[in-house]
Design an enzyme around this catalytic site. Structure first.
Site, PDB file in Angstrom:
ATOM      1  NE  ARG A  94      59.867  38.819  50.987  1.00 42.11           N
ATOM      2  CZ  ARG A  94      61.011  38.651  50.317  1.00 42.11           C
ATOM      3  NH1 ARG A  94      61.526  39.657  49.622  1.00 42.11           N
ATOM      4  NH2 ARG A  94      61.639  37.502  50.365  1.00 42.11           N
ATOM      5  CE  LYS A 129      57.314  27.398  48.794  1.00 43.28           C
ATOM      6  NZ  LYS A 129      58.555  28.178  48.806  1.00 43.28           N
TER       7      LYS A 129
END
Length: 502
Positions: A351, A277
């Site tokens: 996920r 990030k």
């Protein structure tokens, strides 16, 4: 910890540091809400006029303090806005009461006791005022020597107009205490720094609560995960010195006819992994375990409330870090289900851990599975910072959860799972990839999770990426930092399941 009591005492006679009253807008006029009649009399019927002179309008979130006149034992009157006054014969909305009570509790940090003389039309109002006050009194100061300016949270909340011997009022208060305290448990976990809240530390917190509340807790460490073939959880945690965990925490009731499984994303810190990030996007990523915190809190709340439903929580805990051992973009993971996943972006890690947990939860054949995750930034772009998304493989179930969220005062919105977005996750190397089209990314994530839900099981997915962590100024009963988003919705869902309504 703030105490909540019900009192039949009058607002003029109860000894407290402050008495809280409600005011509202009726057209262009400021009106004093029911419950504050005695206080208004102490001002010779001129409380509204005094408040208007001080600039009060009755708007939600507004709080105005003024010294008490003769005739009141509390030295301070705190008037909080309730928004627009209801039509004649109608009661004030529970969410307006909840927010007003929260605003008052925040404004009274440093006080020992406050008498809440807000409108109490029924048991629902008692619950709303109690919840709002207990949530508004929350403060996270565990790492500060002089936190919150040295002011401790409001210590005692007395709800006036409520009847301590009335079964409905008493039950409403007890429920408010359980739900608010468990929401605050979730907030504490979300706010805890990631160097202390590792996957192992989170698991230990669940084990401690399990002993206290009679819950069955099972923890799979990295060795058990490897033996069991949990490739998603292991793949995400591969880059960290803090190994992952899968925690099962279960509440059972002897008269339960249904089982509700809850699956929570528990990334205790998300750097993005090799797909790192950028600066400005990783400072709050300790909150990426908010889904697991909500699930954990819900299971404990169900136990405290003695709900006649079995509730099983699955917490997929890992730390997503870059290192020489981290999963790379292009790697293929073999999931617990046996499916292979090509990892195209290591920052789409939630996920992956959720997929393994969903498969495991499905093996127990629950009546329904609801997963909760701070899953996608795309959903924040779609719905903003205060609304969570609901996706499901059953439209009626999705609608029911949306109605429940609205009932308990949590903003949510039903979202679709368009079949045409599935093809973009096809992989030339594996059964599926963890990325698809950029547009509609939140829906793509939901479609990915759907692949790992057992056949014939009703399933819903809550993406709480927006409301899970509040970076702005506190408002109502919502603090800065972890919010406990979705806990109230999940508890009410468990209650309705226990009642046979779902």
């Amino acid at each position: 910890m703030t105490a909540l009591t019900l009192s039949t005492a009058g607002a003029a006679t109860l000894r407290a540091d402050a008495v809280v009253v409600g005011v509202a807008k009726s057209g262009k006029t400021l009106v004093v809400a029911p419950g504050a009649e005695v206080v208004d009399q102490a001002f010779d019927g001129g409380l509204a006029a005094v408040l208007e002179t001080l600039g009060a309008s009755g708007a939600e979130g507004e709080a105005t303090k003024l010294p008490s006149p003769a005739g009141l034992k509390a030295p301070v009157v705190l008037a909080v806005g309730l928004g627009s006054a209801p039509e004649d014969g109608e009661a004030y909305g529970t969410e307006a009461l909840r927010r007003a009570a929260g605003t008052a509790a925040r404004a009274l940090h440093g006080s020992k006791k406050a008498a809440f003389a807000l409108p109490v039309a029924d048991a629902d109002a008692v619950a709303a005022i109690g919840e709002g006050a207990l949530l508004g009194a929350y403060a996270y100061t565990a790492y500060q020597e002089n936190g919150n300016g040295g002011k401790k949270p409001l210590a005692d909340v007395a709800v006036l107009g409520a009847k301590p011997r009335d079964k409905a009022h008493k039950a409403a208060a007890e429920r408010a205490i359980a739900v608010a305290e468990e929401m605050n448990r979730a907030r504490d976990l979300i706010n805890q720094p990631p160097n202390d809240l590792t996957p192992a530390a989170f698991a230990a917190a669940v084990q401690a609560a399990g002993k206290e509340h009679g819950l069955k807790v099972q923890v799979l460490d990295e060795k058990a995960l490897a033996k069991g073939g949990y490739g998603g959880i292991l793949g995400v945690g591969a880059g960290s010195v803090n190994p992952p965990r899968l925690v099962r925490v279960a509440y059972t009731h002897p008269k339960a006819e249904k089982t509700l499984a809850l699956v929570g994303k528990g990334i205790t810190y998300d750097s993005g992994g090799i797909s790192l990030k950028p600066a400005g996007h990783n400072e709050t990523m300790k909150c990426d375990m908010s889904g697991a915190a909500a699930v954990f809190a819900t299971v404990v709340a169900a136990a405290r409330l003695g709900l006649a439903v079995n509730v099983t929580g699955w917490l997929a805990l890992a730390e997503n870090m870059p290192s020489g051992s981290a999963t790379r973009p292009g790697d293929v993971l073999r999931m617990y289900s046996g499916k292979t996943v090509e990892v195209l972006n290591t920052d789409a890690e939630g996920r992956l851990v959720m997929a393994d947990a969903l498969t495991k939860a499905s093996e127990e054949h629950p009546d329904a599975i609801v997963d909760v995750a701070t899953l996608t930034g795309a959903m924040v772009l779609a719905l903003g910072n205060r609304t969570f998304a609901i996706m499901a493989n059953d439209d009626d179930y999705r609608s029911a959860i949306h109605e429940i969220a609205e009932e308990v005062g949590e903003q949510s919105w039903p979202m679709p799972l368009p079949a045409d977005l599935r093809k973009a996750m096809d992989s030339p190397t594996a059964d599926i990839s963890n990325m698809g089209e950029r547009m509609g990314g939140g829906l793509v994530a939901g479609l990915f999770l759907k692949e790992f839900v057992g056949e014939g099981i009703t399933w819903a997915h809550l993406d709480i990426a927006g409301p899970a962590f509040h970076e702005g100024a506190p408002y109502g009963y919502t603090p800065k930092g972890g919010t406990g988003s979705s806990v109230r919705t999940l508890v009410r869902l468990a209650e309705r399941t226990a009642d046979g309504e779902l």
